[in-house]
Write an enzyme that holds these catalytic residues in place. Structure first.
Site, PDB file in Angstrom:
ATOM      1  N   HIS A  72       0.843  -1.194   0.000  1.00  0.00           N
ATOM      2  CA  HIS A  72       0.000   0.000   0.000  1.00  0.00           C
ATOM      3  C   HIS A  72       0.880   1.247   0.000  1.00  0.00           C
ATOM      4  CE1 HIS A  72      -4.033  -1.807   1.603  1.00  0.00           C
ATOM      5  NE2 HIS A  72      -3.530  -2.479   0.591  1.00  0.00           N
ATOM      6  N   TYR A 200      -9.877   5.192   6.479  1.00  0.00           N
ATOM      7  CA  TYR A 200     -10.135   5.645   7.843  1.00  0.00           C
ATOM      8  C   TYR A 200     -11.219   6.702   7.761  1.00  0.00           C
ATOM      9  CZ  TYR A 200      -5.840   3.344   9.439  1.00  0.00           C
ATOM     10  OH  TYR A 200      -4.869   2.416   9.749  1.00  0.00           O
ATOM     11  N   PRO A 292      -5.606   0.755  18.129  1.00  0.00           N
ATOM     12  CA  PRO A 292      -5.302   0.216  16.801  1.00  0.00           C
ATOM     13  C   PRO A 292      -5.383   1.234  15.669  1.00  0.00           C
ATOM     14  CG  PRO A 292      -7.485  -0.473  17.516  1.00  0.00           C
ATOM     15  CD  PRO A 292      -6.857   0.211  18.683  1.00  0.00           C
ATOM     16  N   LYS A 296      -0.085   0.309  14.994  1.00  0.00           N
ATOM     17  CA  LYS A 296       1.257   0.283  15.588  1.00  0.00           C
ATOM     18  C   LYS A 296       1.497  -0.880  16.545  1.00  0.00           C
ATOM     19  CE  LYS A 296       2.648   3.686  13.361  1.00  0.00           C
ATOM     20  NZ  LYS A 296       3.328   3.252  12.153  1.00  0.00           N
ATOM     21  N   TYR A 384       3.135   6.773   9.884  1.00  0.00           N
ATOM     22  CA  TYR A 384       2.370   5.585   9.501  1.00  0.00           C
ATOM     23  C   TYR A 384       3.277   4.513   8.908  1.00  0.00           C
ATOM     24  CZ  TYR A 384      -1.830   2.989   8.266  1.00  0.00           C
ATOM     25  OH  TYR A 384      -2.801   2.024   8.203  1.00  0.00           O
TER      26      TYR A 384
END
Length: 389
Positions: A72, A200, A292, A296, A384
């Site tokens: 990704h 998200y 979550p 991480k 990220y």
């Protein structure tokens, strides 16, 4: 029995540490309180940072991951019906890998079996003794018979509810915790992902996440009250609520199906300090928990493994204790940055019970700033894909 490093906990962090040490000639024994089948049945996250992927390759257990993973280069963030993409590749030159934690664990078990690594399952009453001396040992029971392992070091990779953290006296350790007033209801379904990257999504009904394990296995979450139970939610009710919380573009093409797993996870931020006491070292969830939202959990465990593995190699190969002496300091410096990012991402997109109209406007402004500002997106992307070790 005698070994150089006794590892308490047969999840991915304990297995990875064991395998890395084994490849460098350092003997380990892993103790796991459940069966292998139980460990492999646990459903966990599947977004891997670059650093974790590199560790798998260093351990020579990355072949299947490299063949089957999904790369990704970015992620989608939505708020209401507005959405934008954070381009990891453009902003950092890197990416994340989607490969289920269950598959990571399976690969590590197979590698340990192939190298005749010692793993003891179904252990009960594990107790760590004399960790503050140079002669620690571990006792445990299997089928009613007591066993003892003498060792040089103990690595506590046994999770939040394990014995390792509680072995460190309260007079020595300090714990920091934040509990969130909601959980995540998650389902696993044998359906194609609604999008080729994670989504998200914040909305006036609460948070939602669209994720996946592979092209035919999807993982979806919605924010829910802590008082809810999985049985409160039929599959139909879940899909209906998910569609309400994600942009219409994705809701219209979402393919639903029967859930093959459904659970609710409470959210917490937690850190214990220090992560070393004498010859006992804490790794992963034994020392820290993150919500979550920032993906991480497994990745922070991997950074612990990196620091501890390097420190132990330095000790055994060079006779130098600097790496293990600074283990807690190095690990915690990175952990707190991951805690900050996970907390901030959670705050950005979830509904909190005590939010007022001003708070909601600030939340919207935070999302808008992230959308409009390249530097803000760059900071998000750096965190990220994973900060350097």
């Amino acid at each position: 029995m005698r070994t150089q490093v006794a590892i308490v906990g047969g999840g991915p962090s304990g297995l990875l540490l064991s395998h890395l040490l084994h490849r460098n000639g350092i003997d380990t024994i892993v103790l796991e309180r459940k069966t292998k089948e139980y460990v492999l049945s646990r459903i966990r996250a599947g977004v891997l940072e670059t650093g974790f992927v590199d560790l798998m390759r260093e351990a020579k257990v990355a072949d299947r991951m490299d063949k089957e993973c999904m790369i990704h280069d970015g992620t989608v963030i939505s708020y209401g019906n507005s959405q934008f993409r954070i381009d990891f590749k453009e902003l950092t030159g890197s990416h994340v890998v989607v490969y289920g934690q269950t598959e990571v664990t399976r690969d590590l078990y197979e590698a340990r079996d192939a190298m005749d690594g010692k793993i003891v399952f179904n252990t009960e009453g594990v107790t760590i003794h004399d960790a503050d001396t140079v002669t620690p040992y571990v006792t445990y029971n299997v089928s009613g018979a007591e066993h003892r392992i003498d060792c040089d070091f103990v690595a506590g990779c046994d999770g939040f509810h394990g014995v390792s953290r509680n072995t460190i006296p309260l007079s020595v350790r300090r714990e920091y915790e934040k509990l969130y007033p909601f959980g995540w209801l998650g389902i696993l379904s044998e359906t194609p992902p609604v999008h080729d990257e994670l989504i998200y999504s914040g909305s006036d009904r609460g948070f939602a996440l669209c994720s996946m394990r592979n092209q035919n296995l999807s993982r979806y979450y919605i924010q829910c009250p802590l008082s809810d139970t999985p049985s409160d939610w039929t599959d139909a009710a879940f899909w209906q609520e998910l569609k309400r919380r994600i942009p219409e573009e994705f809701a219209e093409k979402l393919i639903s199906g029967p859930s093959i797993e459904k659970s609710i996870a409470p959210l917490r931020s937690f850190v214990t300090e220090p992560m070393r006491w004498g010859r006992l070292f804490l790794c992963g969830d034994a020392a820290h928990i993150v919500p979550p939202t920032g993906a991480k959990g497994l990745n922070t465990a991997a950074s612990d493994v990196h620091y501890l593995n390097n420190g132990l190699l330095q000790f055994y190969q060079e006779g130098n204790s600097e790496g293990i002496d600074r283990y807690s300091e190095k690990a915690l410096a990175r952990i707190w940055k991951a805690e900050r990012f996970s907390w901030a991402a959670t705050k950005l997109l979830h509904n909190f019970p005590d939010q007022n109209a001003f708070d909601l406007k600030i939340q919207q402004a935070d999302v808008d700033f992230l959308s409009d500002n390249r530097e803000a997106r760059s900071v998000f992307a750096q965190n990220y894909v994973g900060l350097p070790y």
